[in-house]
Design a protein around this motif. Structure first.
Motif, PDB file in Angstrom:
ATOM      1  N   PHE A 255      58.651  47.621  16.959  1.00 32.29           N
ATOM      2  CA  PHE A 255      57.714  48.191  15.991  1.00 32.29           C
ATOM      3  C   PHE A 255      58.314  49.417  15.304  1.00 32.29           C
ATOM      4  O   PHE A 255      58.052  49.678  14.129  1.00 32.29           O
ATOM      5  CB  PHE A 255      56.400  48.563  16.674  1.00 32.29           C
ATOM      6  N   GLU A 256      59.111  50.177  16.042  1.00 34.10           N
ATOM      7  CA  GLU A 256      59.760  51.347  15.457  1.00 34.10           C
ATOM      8  C   GLU A 256      60.694  50.913  14.328  1.00 34.10           C
ATOM      9  O   GLU A 256      60.745  51.550  13.267  1.00 34.10           O
ATOM     10  CB  GLU A 256      60.526  52.110  16.531  1.00 34.10           C
ATOM     11  N   THR A 257      61.424  49.825  14.534  1.00 38.68           N
ATOM     12  CA  THR A 257      62.293  49.289  13.488  1.00 38.68           C
ATOM     13  C   THR A 257      61.476  48.902  12.258  1.00 38.68           C
ATOM     14  O   THR A 257      61.856  49.187  11.110  1.00 38.68           O
ATOM     15  CB  THR A 257      63.054  48.047  14.004  1.00 38.68           C
ATOM     16  N   MET A 258      60.351  48.259  12.496  1.00 43.74           N
ATOM     17  CA  MET A 258      59.512  47.798  11.390  1.00 43.74           C
ATOM     18  C   MET A 258      58.916  48.959  10.618  1.00 43.74           C
ATOM     19  O   MET A 258      58.880  48.957   9.380  1.00 43.74           O
ATOM     20  CB  MET A 258      58.406  46.889  11.932  1.00 43.74           C
ATOM     21  N   ILE A 259      58.468  49.972  11.324  1.00 39.99           N
ATOM     22  CA  ILE A 259      57.793  51.078  10.641  1.00 39.99           C
ATOM     23  C   ILE A 259      58.789  51.972   9.906  1.00 39.99           C
ATOM     24  O   ILE A 259      58.429  52.658   8.943  1.00 39.99           O
ATOM     25  CB  ILE A 259      56.934  51.890  11.639  1.00 39.99           C
ATOM     26  N   ASN A 260      60.053  51.943  10.332  1.00 40.04           N
ATOM     27  CA  ASN A 260      61.078  52.662   9.574  1.00 40.04           C
ATOM     28  C   ASN A 260      61.273  52.027   8.199  1.00 40.04           C
ATOM     29  O   ASN A 260      61.628  52.697   7.229  1.00 40.04           O
ATOM     30  CB  ASN A 260      62.408  52.660  10.333  1.00 40.04           C
ATOM     31  N   ARG A 261      61.035  50.714   8.137  1.00 44.53           N
ATOM     32  CA  ARG A 261      61.149  49.991   6.876  1.00 44.53           C
ATOM     33  C   ARG A 261      59.867  50.069   6.063  1.00 44.53           C
ATOM     34  O   ARG A 261      59.907  50.170   4.842  1.00 44.53           O
ATOM     35  CB  ARG A 261      61.487  48.528   7.168  1.00 44.53           C
ATOM     36  N   ARG A 262      58.729  49.976   6.749  1.00 44.85           N
ATOM     37  CA  ARG A 262      57.430  49.983   6.078  1.00 44.85           C
ATOM     38  C   ARG A 262      56.466  50.912   6.817  1.00 44.85           C
ATOM     39  O   ARG A 262      55.727  50.484   7.706  1.00 44.85           O
ATOM     40  CB  ARG A 262      56.839  48.570   6.038  1.00 44.85           C
ATOM     41  N   PRO A 263      56.489  52.218   6.489  1.00 46.42           N
ATOM     42  CA  PRO A 263      55.559  53.152   7.138  1.00 46.42           C
ATOM     43  C   PRO A 263      54.105  52.708   6.933  1.00 46.42           C
ATOM     44  O   PRO A 263      53.762  52.131   5.903  1.00 46.42           O
ATOM     45  CB  PRO A 263      55.843  54.480   6.421  1.00 46.42           C
ATOM     46  N   ASN A 264      53.264  52.962   7.923  1.00 45.28           N
ATOM     47  CA  ASN A 264      51.834  52.615   7.859  1.00 45.28           C
ATOM     48  C   ASN A 264      51.596  51.114   7.691  1.00 45.28           C
ATOM     49  O   ASN A 264      50.637  50.690   7.045  1.00 45.28           O
ATOM     50  CB  ASN A 264      51.139  53.371   6.718  1.00 45.28           C
ATOM     51  N   ALA A 265      52.466  50.315   8.287  1.00 46.34           N
ATOM     52  CA  ALA A 265      52.321  48.860   8.182  1.00 46.34           C
ATOM     53  C   ALA A 265      50.973  48.411   8.732  1.00 46.34           C
ATOM     54  O   ALA A 265      50.575  48.795   9.838  1.00 46.34           O
ATOM     55  CB  ALA A 265      53.466  48.175   8.921  1.00 46.34           C
ATOM     56  N   PHE A 266      50.289  47.585   7.974  1.00 49.81           N
ATOM     57  CA  PHE A 266      48.962  47.075   8.322  1.00 49.81           C
ATOM     58  C   PHE A 266      48.987  46.356   9.670  1.00 49.81           C
ATOM     59  O   PHE A 266      48.104  46.538  10.517  1.00 49.81           O
ATOM     60  CB  PHE A 266      48.512  46.146   7.199  1.00 49.81           C
ATOM     61  N   LEU A 267      49.991  45.533   9.901  1.00 50.42           N
ATOM     62  CA  LEU A 267      50.041  44.736  11.126  1.00 50.42           C
ATOM     63  C   LEU A 267      50.178  45.600  12.372  1.00 50.42           C
ATOM     64  O   LEU A 267      49.648  45.253  13.440  1.00 50.42           O
ATOM     65  CB  LEU A 267      51.197  43.736  11.065  1.00 50.42           C
ATOM     66  N   ILE A 268      50.892  46.711  12.258  1.00 49.30           N
ATOM     67  CA  ILE A 268      51.015  47.593  13.422  1.00 49.30           C
ATOM     68  C   ILE A 268      49.654  48.168  13.788  1.00 49.30           C
ATOM     69  O   ILE A 268      49.296  48.277  14.960  1.00 49.30           O
ATOM     70  CB  ILE A 268      52.044  48.707  13.155  1.00 49.30           C
TER      71      ILE A 268
END
Length: 295
Positions: A236-249
């Motif tokens: 999830f850290e990898t994903m949020i670095n790409r897309r902060p405030n990601a809806f799915l997280i």
């Protein structure tokens, strides 16, 4: 007589093998509506329960004990004639291997649920036509529930189910009904679009790893299971670095925050300091929950 008995047994076995996919409890709360006749809400509750649980949503084979446990809580805020204004909260869970525990998978509230309904009207889903917002929304979330459940058992196992939900979104675009629009933040369009987007691919990997490689082995190897769950947080850290405030997280931690706190407050220890840093980075809204992790 023997042939009739064999036919009966065959039919019984066939029913067991091809059970419907969902075991969903529908609850309608009409406390906010000053309506003397509450019968219509009870009728709707029963009809929706039959609709969700008796519809065959997929071509997959589900045994009775494999049906997905879920709940839909519908709160009606306004009602006049055949028009309803409401919100819907959807929850689902899946069993953890070799335990009696049900792990929460989805916990989401949709505040844009307006629909028309006449008492006793039949509720029938036609996947080729968007005929009713009531049917469309409930069918959409039925596919989301089933898709997420499938993702927890097989890597990207729910893709075809998410595409079914996406098809409903596409059909709903011309209805001008709230909640479907591509331009609306946190819409049904955004949820399923994100689930199928390669931009958020770590989410679906995390769903599989967390449940199948983490939770499902904890009864046999608690330490390894915890390490896998910890690794999921790094995805999830990898994903949020790409897309902060990601809806799915957000949707993940709306379902999982208390479970994560409980997992790491007991049993074999992991690097809690590093874990808390990661959790506070990817899910800061739950910082008070992370502070409650006892170690």
């Amino acid at each position: 007589m023997r042939k009739l008995l064999l036919l009966f047994i065959f039919c019984l076995l066939n029913v067991v093998v091809t059970a419907q996919e969902l075991n969903c409890t529908i609850t309608i709360n009409s406390d906010q509506v000053s309506q003397t006749n509450q019968q219509i809400f009870k009728t709707l509750e029963r009809s929706l329960g039959d609709f969700v649980n008796k519809t065959k949503w997929t071509n997959r084979i589900y045994k009775e004990n494999e049906r997905v446990n879920a709940q839909m809580f519908i709160t009606v805020t306004e009602y006049e004639s055949d028009r309803f204004k409401a919100n819907i909260q959807i929850q689902s869970s899946r069993p953890v291997y070799n335990t009696s525990y049900e792990s929460p998978v989805f916990n989401y509230k949709d505040n844009q649920f307006n629909f028309q309904y006449i008492e006793f009207q039949p509720l029938v889903f036609n996947e080729n036509v968007f005929e009713s917002n009531l049917i469309g929304v409930v069918a959409y979330y039925s596919y989301i529930i089933l898709g997420l459940d499938a993702d927890t058992f097989a890597l990207e196992g729910g893709t075809d189910l998410f595409r079914k939900a996406q098809n409903i979104v596409t059909q709903a675009q011309g209805s001008n009904t709230a909640g479907w629009s591509q331009s609306t933040d946190r819409s049904r369009f955004e949820l399923v679009d994100n689930l199928l987007s390669n931009t958020y691919k770590e989410y679906r990997v995390a769903m599989y790893n967390y449940h199948r490689k983490g939770m499902d082995i904890m009864s046999d190897n608690n330490s390894t299971g915890k390490q896998v769950v910890t690794g999921t947080m790094r995805l999830f850290e990898t994903m949020i670095n790409r897309r902060p405030n990601a809806f799915l997280i957000q949707t993940f931690f709306d379902a999982k925050s208390e479970e994560i706190r409980n997992i790491f407050s007991d049993g074999p220890k992991v690097d809690i300091v590093k874990l808390k840093e990661t959790l506070n980075k990817i899910a800061p809204l739950y910082s008070s929950t992370w502070n409650d992790i006892k170690y």
